[in-house]
Write an enzyme that holds these catalytic residues in place. Structure first.
Site, mmCIF file in Angstrom:
data_model
loop_
_atom_site.group_PDB
_atom_site.id
_atom_site.type_symbol
_atom_site.label_atom_id
_atom_site.label_comp_id
_atom_site.label_asym_id
_atom_site.label_seq_id
_atom_site.Cartn_x
_atom_site.Cartn_y
_atom_site.Cartn_z
ATOM 1 N N LYS A 474 135.686 19.567 -4.595
ATOM 2 C CA LYS A 474 135.316 18.843 -4.151
ATOM 3 C C LYS A 474 135.418 17.792 -2.471
ATOM 4 C CE LYS A 474 137.046 13.624 -5.281
ATOM 5 N NZ LYS A 474 138.110 13.247 -5.811
ATOM 6 N N TRP A 475 134.007 18.010 -2.542
ATOM 7 C CA TRP A 475 133.683 17.888 -0.861
ATOM 8 C C TRP A 475 133.457 16.396 -0.420
ATOM 9 C CZ3 TRP A 475 129.870 21.034 2.363
ATOM 10 C CH2 TRP A 475 129.633 20.765 3.892
ATOM 11 N N ASP A 476 134.554 15.320 -0.218
ATOM 12 C CA ASP A 476 134.639 13.760 -0.098
ATOM 13 C C ASP A 476 134.478 13.497 1.021
ATOM 14 O OD1 ASP A 476 135.840 11.571 -0.712
ATOM 15 O OD2 ASP A 476 137.394 12.109 -1.020
ATOM 16 N N CYS A 524 131.876 13.999 -3.427
ATOM 17 C CA CYS A 524 132.024 12.176 -3.209
ATOM 18 C C CYS A 524 132.532 11.907 -1.823
ATOM 19 C CB CYS A 524 133.524 13.122 -3.103
ATOM 20 S SG CYS A 524 134.817 11.594 -3.585
ATOM 21 N N GLY A 526 134.550 8.811 -0.357
ATOM 22 C CA GLY A 526 135.722 7.120 -1.261
ATOM 23 C C GLY A 526 134.938 6.722 -2.558
ATOM 24 N N ASP A 532 123.718 9.707 -4.345
ATOM 25 C CA ASP A 532 122.480 9.233 -3.688
ATOM 26 C C ASP A 532 121.284 11.255 -4.557
ATOM 27 O OD1 ASP A 532 122.312 11.557 -1.486
ATOM 28 O OD2 ASP A 532 123.510 9.751 -0.876
ATOM 29 N N GLU A 612 150.342 12.010 -27.071
ATOM 30 C CA GLU A 612 149.084 11.861 -26.203
ATOM 31 C C GLU A 612 148.479 12.953 -25.807
ATOM 32 O OE1 GLU A 612 150.309 7.088 -23.721
ATOM 33 O OE2 GLU A 612 151.164 8.681 -23.592
#
Length: 725
Positions: A474-476, A524, A526, A532, A612
């Site tokens: 995950k590249w934030d 990602c 934020g 895009d 759950e």
């Protein structure tokens, strides 16, 4: 042939359903003639009929012909300083202006490469490219306009490349990817996708009046506030009727889309890199390439426009190796533990997740350096073995032994001042000289214009991915750019910082995704701050928003769907009450909102009871069964959320998924119904209860929705098409 030359001055680009016509006119101005339905071979130059409009100047070549003014005529690439007072596509920092005139053309099989930029990919379906050569004989600046024709997807991909053929430097101060003049005095609506952090891509529609409307970003990212994709449309256009033209920029940095309704009621769209603060130096012999922008037109409403963009993104944008690859059901540790975890915490989450039939555990922020809050450690990408009570690889092996693959969170572009990296290289950040830095989330921005920085990051993350069995990243990117100064660049190139920053990011993404082709990278910023087409070229999915509240997510995903297909949307089930809004919703509601995307979880399994957990196992099984449909089917917006419910349909030749939320259940009311779309009218579709209906009935009479209860009530209906004998 998609591209034809009529005579030697008129160029026609035909896709499956549309026609685009350009003319090099008698003064070598490149005029726009037509973008619309096919014309039956008719050249549309007869529409070029203009009055003598007061205070509309004429170029010298026109002599005494006052009806010929660039201030009124439709053009392909209008420039500053030519007597056209409307918004322009290109300009120089030169008192002489920029007057680009036609000099010739080429037609290429395939498409020319875009060095350093993402772009539409070539596949087995061929592309053709029209190149128009323009030049300004006074400044000796040339410009090639590129029109890549994608017949199958009804797309025309636009870009421009400038070259300095003079003997002195020139400075570009505006370089749009496209300009499009539309219609002759007809009303036009503009659709944009506005918002903020945790409320991205909200559908916004307005009627254009004389003047200029802008959608854009100066933040160094495409931003939470605006998206680099807009739609021009007729005032009566709906999902299923009317004309619409969509423009999507394949770029992730500061952008602007300006739309002007002029004095004659003509609309002009100009889209590209944001000219605010932009100043690009071209030395003699140097060139500058703009990002690409994709144009698609529909004369069958917004729905067909979206379907064409979805198909193009799936076929020609996302990395080919992920087009038909199943995506894992994942759990992210952030909302379960934030920074407060140790080895036992992670392994407990892993074992409980495996028991719930989850595929992948993602270790979020806090695994490296002195990172126990967002105030320190960012940039120091060494594993904190004290916190993890051992090596990262040994932790991964235990997670794998529990039955899960392992993913990790990174934020390559940022650094804390309280970090070893910053103490060693304070010159590696963007920072205005003589001033204190502008901080965001108490972090600074690394200078991605500097190849040393990019090389360092490539080495750091290559080692991380080589030494550890990581299958997902995950590249934030958790702040906007503010300081526009790079110690790496000379003073006369400081206007290039934002674009060179993006080129550095793209370079790093390109190198890492090529070096580790089997790793699934998710974008990602934020949440949805860099959602895009530019990022999708490298990362086949993007975290849609940090707001995981299912009610809010239906609004965000509604706006997202106009350009981006559901398989690009990171969407997860989170805790209740929701961490962003405090709203309480059922697991079924949260799953219904998250299902049209890349499915996963943002919660602490320790808080779940046995019922759950069993419900989550069933949800995961359902999602895996539906994922091929969600990732390859046709997506239809059945309602506007403003109607009190958010419902969508995803269908292929075999199945139909109708899903969404009813926001409020009314007492003493008829059952709600919704008309489906895109079905075979002659086919029979059967639901889980065995009820059979024809496609024609479902598209005209509609589908009765299940009886709901309460607020944000979930709806999931699956229809199977009966096989014919």
């Amino acid at each position: 042939m998609a591209i034809q030359v009529i005579g030697d001055r008129i160029f026609q680009i035909e896709t499956e359903h549309t026609c685009y016509q350009i003319q090099a006119d008698r003064h070598n101005i490149v005029a726009h003639l037509w973008y619309g339905p096919k014309t039956g071979g008719q050249v549309m130059d007869y529409l070029q009929d203009y009055p003598d409009v007061g205070f509309a100047g004429s170029i010298a070549d026109a002599g005494n012909d006052r009806t010929y003014s660039l201030d009124t005529r439709l053009q392909e690439y209008p420039c500053e300083g030519t007597g056209d007072y409307r918004i322009s596509a290109a300009g120089l920092e030169d008192s002489r202006g920029l007057d680009l005139r036609y000099e010739g053309y080429e037609i290429l099989d395939g498409r020319p490469p875009l060095e350093g930029l993402p772009g539409i990919r070539e596949t087995d379906t061929p592309l053709q490219t029209l190149v128009l050569h323009l030049a300004d004989k006074v400044t000796d600046v040339t410009c090639d306009l590129f029109y890549v024709a994608d017949e199958e997807n009804d797309a025309i991909i636009r870009s421009a490349r400038f070259e300095n053929r003079s003997g002195r430097p020139v400075w570009l101060d505006r370089t749009a990817s496209l300009s499009l003049d539309v219609h002759h005095g007809e009303p036009v609506d503009l659709i944009t996708f506005t918002g903020k952090h945790n409320k991205e891509r909200q559908f916004t529609r307005r009627r254009l009046e004389q003047g200029i409307v802008s959608a854009g970003s100066t933040r160094g990212t495409s931003s939470h506030q605006q998206n680099p994709a807009v739609i021009l449309t007729g005032p009566d256009t709906t999902e299923t009727n009317g004309w619409a033209v969509g423009a999507m920029l394949v770029y992730s940095g500061s952008f602007r889309a300006d739309v002007e309704m002029d004095q004659l009621g003509q609309a002009r769209l100009v889209m590209g890199i944001n000219p605010y603060g932009f100043r690009w130096k071209l030395n003699p012999g140097e060139s500058f390439q703009t990002p690409e922008a994709v144009l698609i037109r529909s004369d069958e409403g917004l729905e067909v426009l979206s379907l064409r963009f979805h198909r193009l993104i799936r076929q020609r944008l996302i990395p080919p190796r992920f087009r038909n690859r199943p995506r894992p059901v994942l759990i992210n540790t952030w909302e379960a533990a934030y920074f407060n975890f140790d080895r036992k915490t992670i392994l407990d989450i892993a074992r409980q997740s495996a028991d719930m039939d989850i595929d992948l555990l993602v270790l979020d922020d806090g695994w490296f350096g002195s990172r126990n809050s967002d105030n320190a450690g960012l940039g120091d990408w060494e594993v904190n073995e004290k916190k993890l009570q051992g090596s990262l690889q040994s932790l991964i092996e235990e997670v794998n032994a529990a039955g899960l693959d392992f993913g990790i969170w990174i934020e390559p572009e940022m650094v804390n001042e309280d970090s070893n990296l910053y103490r060693t290289h304070p010159d590696w950040v963007l920072k205005a000289p003589g001033r204190g830095p502008v901080r965001g989330r108490n972090q600074l921005v690394l200078d991605m214009t500097n190849p040393e920085v990019v090389d360092h990051l490539f080495q750091v993350f290559s080692k991380l991915l080589t030494d550890n069995h990581i299958t997902y990243v995950k590249w934030d990117m958790n702040r906007s750019l503010a300081d526009r100064h790079s110690d790496h660049l000379p003073e006369d190139r400081q206007g290039e910082v934002h674009h060179r920053y993006m080129l550095g990011v793209y370079d790093l993404l390109d190198r890492l995704t090529k070096a580790f082709p089997d790793v699934l990278f998710e974008g990602c910023s934020g949440g949805g701050g860099r959602f895009d087409a530019g990022m999708l070229y490298y990362t086949p999915q993007i975290w849609c928003s940090d707001d995981t509240d299912p009610h809010e997510r239906t609004l965000i995903q509604y706006g997202t769907s106009f350009f981006y297909p559901p398989d690009t949307v990171g969407s997860h089930v989170s805790a209740s009450p929701n961490h962003q809004t405090g709203r309480r919703t059922s697991l079924e509601t949260r799953a219904a909102a998250a299902m049209p995307g890349t499915f996963g979880y943002e919660l602490d399994p320790e808080t779940l009871d046995d019922l759950e957990r069993e419900e989550i196992r069933g949800m995961n099984q359902l999602y895996r069964d539906l994922q091929p449909l969600i990732f390859h089917g046709r997506y239809y917006r059945l309602t506007n959320p403003g109607q009190g419910m958010a419902l969508w349909e995803i269908s292929d030749d075999d199945r139909v998924l109708v899903q969404g939320l009813v926001y409020e259940t009314e007492p003493n009311a008829l059952r709600r119904r919704v008309r489906l779309r895109g079905l075979d009218p002659e086919a029979v579709y059967k639901d889980a209860d065995g009820m059979r209906r024809t496609g024609q009935a479902l598209m005209t009479g509609g589908l009765l929705l299940p009886v709901t209860s309460g607020t944000d009530a979930p709806v999931t209906v699956i229809l199977e098409r009966e096989k014919t004998q």
